[in-house]
Design a protein around this motif. Structure first.
Motif, PDB file in Angstrom:
ATOM      1  N   ASN A  10      11.115   2.127 -13.891  1.00 49.54           N
ATOM      2  CA  ASN A  10      11.909   1.001 -12.899  1.00 49.54           C
ATOM      3  C   ASN A  10      10.727   0.121 -12.716  1.00 49.54           C
ATOM      4  O   ASN A  10      10.790  -1.215 -12.277  1.00 49.54           O
ATOM      5  N   THR A  11       9.505   0.503 -11.992  1.00 49.82           N
ATOM      6  CA  THR A  11       8.396  -0.062 -11.767  1.00 49.82           C
ATOM      7  C   THR A  11       7.859  -1.108 -12.838  1.00 49.82           C
ATOM      8  O   THR A  11       7.456  -2.188 -12.479  1.00 49.82           O
ATOM      9  N   ALA A  12       7.665  -0.351 -14.047  1.00 49.34           N
ATOM     10  CA  ALA A  12       7.192  -1.139 -15.062  1.00 49.34           C
ATOM     11  C   ALA A  12       8.045  -2.499 -15.500  1.00 49.34           C
ATOM     12  O   ALA A  12       7.759  -3.613 -15.522  1.00 49.34           O
TER      13      ALA A  12
ATOM     14  N   SER B 266       0.458   6.641 -16.540  1.00 46.38           N
ATOM     15  CA  SER B 266       1.359   7.781 -16.584  1.00 46.38           C
ATOM     16  C   SER B 266       1.809   7.818 -18.232  1.00 46.38           C
ATOM     17  O   SER B 266       2.095   8.888 -18.787  1.00 46.38           O
ATOM     18  N   LEU B 267       1.987   6.659 -18.681  1.00 44.89           N
ATOM     19  CA  LEU B 267       2.345   6.659 -20.179  1.00 44.89           C
ATOM     20  C   LEU B 267       1.381   7.397 -20.940  1.00 44.89           C
ATOM     21  O   LEU B 267       1.603   8.007 -21.858  1.00 44.89           O
TER      22      LEU B 267
ATOM     23  N   ASP C 107       0.644  -1.092   0.111  1.00 50.35           N
ATOM     24  CA  ASP C 107      -0.048  -0.088  -0.002  1.00 50.35           C
ATOM     25  C   ASP C 107       0.970   1.190  -0.150  1.00 50.35           C
ATOM     26  O   ASP C 107       0.670   2.344  -0.682  1.00 50.35           O
ATOM     27  N   LEU C 108       1.941   1.274   0.808  1.00 48.38           N
ATOM     28  CA  LEU C 108       2.912   2.361   0.836  1.00 48.38           C
ATOM     29  C   LEU C 108       3.544   2.586  -0.471  1.00 48.38           C
ATOM     30  O   LEU C 108       3.825   3.612  -1.079  1.00 48.38           O
ATOM     31  N   PHE C 109       3.823   1.575  -0.944  1.00 49.78           N
ATOM     32  CA  PHE C 109       4.528   1.589  -2.480  1.00 49.78           C
ATOM     33  C   PHE C 109       3.751   2.203  -3.275  1.00 49.78           C
ATOM     34  O   PHE C 109       4.159   3.092  -4.206  1.00 49.78           O
ATOM     35  N   LEU C 110       2.493   1.776  -3.519  1.00 49.44           N
ATOM     36  CA  LEU C 110       1.263   2.125  -4.557  1.00 49.44           C
ATOM     37  C   LEU C 110       1.266   3.893  -4.356  1.00 49.44           C
ATOM     38  O   LEU C 110       1.261   4.485  -5.192  1.00 49.44           O
TER      39      LEU C 110
ATOM     40  N   GLY D  22       0.638  -1.625 -12.607  1.00 47.51           N
ATOM     41  CA  GLY D  22       0.580  -1.522 -13.977  1.00 47.51           C
ATOM     42  C   GLY D  22      -0.347  -0.655 -14.237  1.00 47.51           C
ATOM     43  O   GLY D  22      -0.239   0.065 -15.348  1.00 47.51           O
ATOM     44  N   ARG D  23      -1.534  -0.546 -13.387  1.00 42.65           N
ATOM     45  CA  ARG D  23      -2.524   0.752 -13.808  1.00 42.65           C
ATOM     46  C   ARG D  23      -1.831   2.010 -13.716  1.00 42.65           C
ATOM     47  O   ARG D  23      -2.106   2.908 -14.607  1.00 42.65           O
TER      48      ARG D  23
END
Length: 192
Positions: free
Chosen positions: A108-110, A126-127, A53-56, A120-121
């Protein structure tokens, strides 16, 4: 009566963003977060939830900041095409800076957690935001006569999004300085 928070959640979120950005999701432990944020586990869980959750939330903050920065760069007064060209140069300049070797948090996340649906969402969003903002700038450039009428702003924007993200990946390598000047020159040549 519950305890009053003795820390600024926004400061803690930005610190978490920095740590995840530098180390990645998998390499960051809950203990790393406790140490880096200077907070107890209970405070982290109570404020942000678990590590994921913190990462997101940290990643979402990064995406929001990146979107605002992109809008600022591409909506400044003056030539729209010059703003796009400056953006491409800026990506290469910051990617070759030793201080920025952590790359792009979104890229990096992708690459690191492609199976994470929530992340992914955010990556996709973002893209698509980058595509939208670049398309708008290129449409302005075309309407101002800076870009030939036969150029497709959407296709050019998609090309640039791909190049810019590639710049961030190559910027993390030891060969970055050899590649980035030529990459920028080739990317900008599509406007000639």
């Amino acid at each position: 009566m519950g305890r009053v928070k003795e820390f600024d959640p926004d400061v803690a979120l930005r610190a978490a963003m920095d740590l995840f950005w530098r180390q990645g999701y998998e390499a960051t432990s809950m203990q790393d977060l406790v140490d880096h944020l200077g907070l107890g586990r209970g405070s982290i869980y109570a404020t942000f939830g678990g590590k994921h959750d913190l990462f997101l939330r940290a990643f979402e903050r990064y995406v929001d900041d990146a979107r605002a920065g992109l809008l600022d760069q591409l909506s400044a007064p003056g030539s729209s095409l010059d703003a796009v060209k400056s953006l491409v140069r800026w990506y290469a300049q910051t990617a070759s800076d030793d201080e920025q070797r952590k790359g792009c948090f979104m890229t990096n996340t992708a690459v690191e957690v492609p199976e994470d649906r929530d992340a992914g969402r955010l990556v996709t969003s973002s893209l698509e935001d980058m595509e939208t903002v670049l398309t708008a700038a290129l449409m302005r450039a075309r309407s101002e006569g800076e870009l030939p009428a036969d150029r497709d702003p959407v296709a050019l924007a998609r090309f640039l999004v791909t190049v810019l993200q590639g710049i961030r990946v190559v910027g993390k390598t030891s060969i970055r300085r050899r590649f980035l000047d030529d990459t920028v020159a080739q990317a900008l040549s599509v406007f000639d």
